[in-house]
Write an enzyme that holds these catalytic residues in place. Structure first.
Site, mmCIF file in Angstrom:
data_model
loop_
_atom_site.group_PDB
_atom_site.id
_atom_site.type_symbol
_atom_site.label_atom_id
_atom_site.label_comp_id
_atom_site.label_asym_id
_atom_site.label_seq_id
_atom_site.Cartn_x
_atom_site.Cartn_y
_atom_site.Cartn_z
ATOM 1 N N LYS A 1 0.861 -1.186 0.000
ATOM 2 C CA LYS A 1 0.000 0.000 0.000
ATOM 3 C C LYS A 1 0.896 1.234 0.000
ATOM 4 O O LYS A 1 1.978 1.227 0.622
ATOM 5 C CB LYS A 1 -0.895 -0.045 1.246
ATOM 6 C CG LYS A 1 -1.966 1.026 1.323
ATOM 7 C CD LYS A 1 -2.915 0.761 2.496
ATOM 8 C CE LYS A 1 -3.985 1.832 2.650
ATOM 9 N NZ LYS A 1 -4.984 1.516 3.687
ATOM 10 N N SER B 1 -9.791 1.377 2.551
ATOM 11 C CA SER B 1 -8.900 2.243 1.812
ATOM 12 C C SER B 1 -7.785 1.501 1.087
ATOM 13 O O SER B 1 -7.116 2.097 0.254
ATOM 14 C CB SER B 1 -8.291 3.280 2.754
ATOM 15 O OG SER B 1 -7.524 2.656 3.758
ATOM 16 N N SER C 1 -10.261 -1.182 6.638
ATOM 17 C CA SER C 1 -9.683 -0.914 5.322
ATOM 18 C C SER C 1 -8.958 -2.061 4.655
ATOM 19 O O SER C 1 -8.579 -1.953 3.488
ATOM 20 C CB SER C 1 -8.726 0.275 5.395
ATOM 21 O OG SER C 1 -9.453 1.455 5.252
HETATM 22 N N1 GLN Z 1 -13.831 3.328 6.021
HETATM 23 C C1 GLN Z 1 -13.158 3.824 7.175
HETATM 24 C C2 GLN Z 1 -12.888 5.301 6.969
HETATM 25 O O1 GLN Z 1 -13.507 5.863 6.157
HETATM 26 C C3 GLN Z 1 -11.925 3.006 7.412
HETATM 27 C C4 GLN Z 1 -10.647 3.548 6.925
HETATM 28 C C5 GLN Z 1 -9.468 2.703 7.273
HETATM 29 O O2 GLN Z 1 -9.563 1.621 7.863
HETATM 30 N N2 GLN Z 1 -8.302 3.216 6.962
HETATM 31 O O3 GLN Z 1 -12.109 5.917 7.604
#
Ligand code: GLN
Length: 472
Positions: free
Chosen positions: A62, A137, A161
């Site tokens: 990532k 994400s 994410s």
């Molecule tokens: N969907 C969550 C957010 O919008 C999770 C993001 C994550 O785990 N980095 O922040």
């Protein structure tokens, strides 16, 4: 997959080249890669690490994982020119085990989001249906594993994410216990919730992944001193006597029939394999509070963590007549809308006059949710629920009602794994309209062995492993 590749290390160069070719070929369709990494140097050192757990295995990282000398943007415009001078701890671990990084994968900007629509390089498509999101994400990492480019990719999980995109992409997504993997050198989002996680296409590979990544690192004071068990040796797919707790609040709030049929079928099969099923009812108000609690904690911590992205200490510098102007302009031009919104909420929550009633209150609610989880997990080995109520939404989707339980509870329950730090993993559960749906399990702290075993049992029940999407 990982074992097959590492046992054929003499052909590592070919495997890596195949992965690179496929990544390039799919890039116009998936848009999963931010930066392609030249593997030449890594391959030159392969001789020294050829017995490693990932010797010659092509992988992706990532783009919030710092890689020395390789551009690392966290999919944000402000970090467009950022070239780290050091490696994240996990990069050194992966290198030591012979993994070959071929790409830095797209993500929601600074990991803020669940759609991968907010990356500076644009949306990532779902390999099963290009009109749908890959999820976020860590969407780029998920898409690269699901489309067969790499068998392993690193992600990060602050709310869900890794586990959300894994579900949408039909692969395995693991978020181990908080502290199990060092976060040194990962561009942070929210320090009390951030976890390193990763994707594979089967549970056995997931065990190998954690063997490589887990362990104490003195540079991350939150990393655990606990010994790392030999997960793959301990792997058993027997569900006999395993106590499984269905999160009823989640299943009750899901309206999609296919999702519930697949889930119920899986539970029946698990019963036939000897699992004992129990229904768990949480206080629904507590579960409805997950999302606002998460946003308050995550946004406040993110605001503090990212105060150095000002165009002076870090980031692309905008013009301005004074230091303050430079900072303001750099941040205004450098961040997307989603990130700016979150910084505003975070700053508001951190104001002296608001801290008690917003940030501190959210921390107290978090504690209540974790206590409820602790209690639930006293009687069972794991909690189980669908990873989402539906398959991946369309990229150009309609707006959903964010106040419904189907969203608040069913789409956000996995955040509980970040509140508690408990290990949690998503696996494929079935298909709807040609797209995968995932199932999620969460276990007790540092009980990854049980998590992998139940995961392997689920894999046996569904027969869904080593799925590769045919991108068309
Ligand atoms: N969907 C969550 C957010 O919008 C999770 C993001 C994550 O785990 N980095 O922040």
């Amino acid at each position: 997959m990982i074992e097959k590749l590492r046992n054929d290390v003499v052909h590592a160069k070919d495997h890596v080249q195949e992965a690179i070719n496929l990544a390039h070929q799919l890039q116009p369709a998936l848009n999963a890669v931010v930066t392609f990494v030249d593997p030449t140097q890594q391959l030159e050192h392969l001789e020294d690490v050829k017995t490693g757990l990932m010797a010659g295995v092509p992988i992706a990282l990532k783009d919030n994982v710092n890689t020395k000398g390789i551009r690392t943007t966290a999919s944000s415009k402000i970090l467009d020119n950022y070239i780290p001078v050091y490696n994240a701890h996990i990069v050194d671990l992966l290198t030591k085990q012979g993994a070959i990084c071929i790409a830095k994968a797209s993500m929601d900007e600074l990991a803020m989001g669940g759609s991968n629509l907010t990356a500076a390089t644009g949306p990532v498509s779902n390999p099963w249906d290009l009109s749908r999101i890959a999820g976020g994400s860590s969407g780029g990492s998920a898409a690269l594993v699901a489309s067969g480019v790499v068998p392993f990719a690193v992600g990060s999980d602050t709310g869900d994410s890794v586990r959300k995109p894994a579900g949408f992409c039909g692969i395995v997504g693991v978020k181990p216990t908080y502290g199990r993997i060092s976060r040194y050198g990962i561009i942070p989002y929210s320090s009390s919730l951030d976890h390193v996680g990763y994707f594979t296409r089967n549970v056995k590979d997931a065990c190998i992944g954690l063997e490589v990544l887990a362990g104490r690192d003195d540079r991350d004071m939150t990393s655990s001193l606990k010994e790392v068990p030999p997960y793959s040796e301990l792997l058993s797919e027997s569900l006999k006597g395993k106590k499984i707790g269905i999160i009823k609040n989640v299943t009750d709030s899901i309206q999609n029939e296919t999702t519930m049929n697949l889930f119920n079928e899986l539970i029946d099969k698990m019963k036939n394999e000897g699992a004992e099923i129990k229904e768990i009812n949480f206080d629904n108000n507590l579960l409805r509070a997950i999302l606002p609690t998460y946003y308050m904690i995550a946004n406040c911590e993110a605001t503090a963590n990212h105060s150095n992205l000002d165009g002076i200490r870090f980031g692309v510098q905008a013009e301005g007549d004074s230091t303050e102007d430079v900072m303001i302009n750099s941040r205004t031009e450098g961040f997307g809308l989603q990130v700016r919104k979150r910084f505003i909420t975070g700053s508001y929550g951190l104001f002296v006059e608001n801290q008690e009633k917003l940030f501190r209150k959210a921390q107290r609610v978090r504690r209540l949710i974790v206590e409820a989880m602790q209690e639930a997990l006293q009687d069972v080995d794991c909690l189980i629920a669908p990873a989402s109520s539906t398959i991946a939404p369309k990229i150009k989707g309609e707006k959903i009602d964010e106040l419904m339980d189907e969203y608040l509870v069913a789409e956000n329950h996995m955040v509980m794994g970040n509140f508690s730090g408990y290990p949690s993993m998503t696996l494929p559960m079935g298909f709807d309209q040609g797209c995968p749906l995932g199932v999620n399990i969460t276990c007790k702290a540092f009980d990854e062995v049980t998590m992998f075993n139940i995961g392997a049992g689920i894999e046996k029940c569904t027969g869904l492993k080593d799925l590769v999407a045919e991108v068309k």
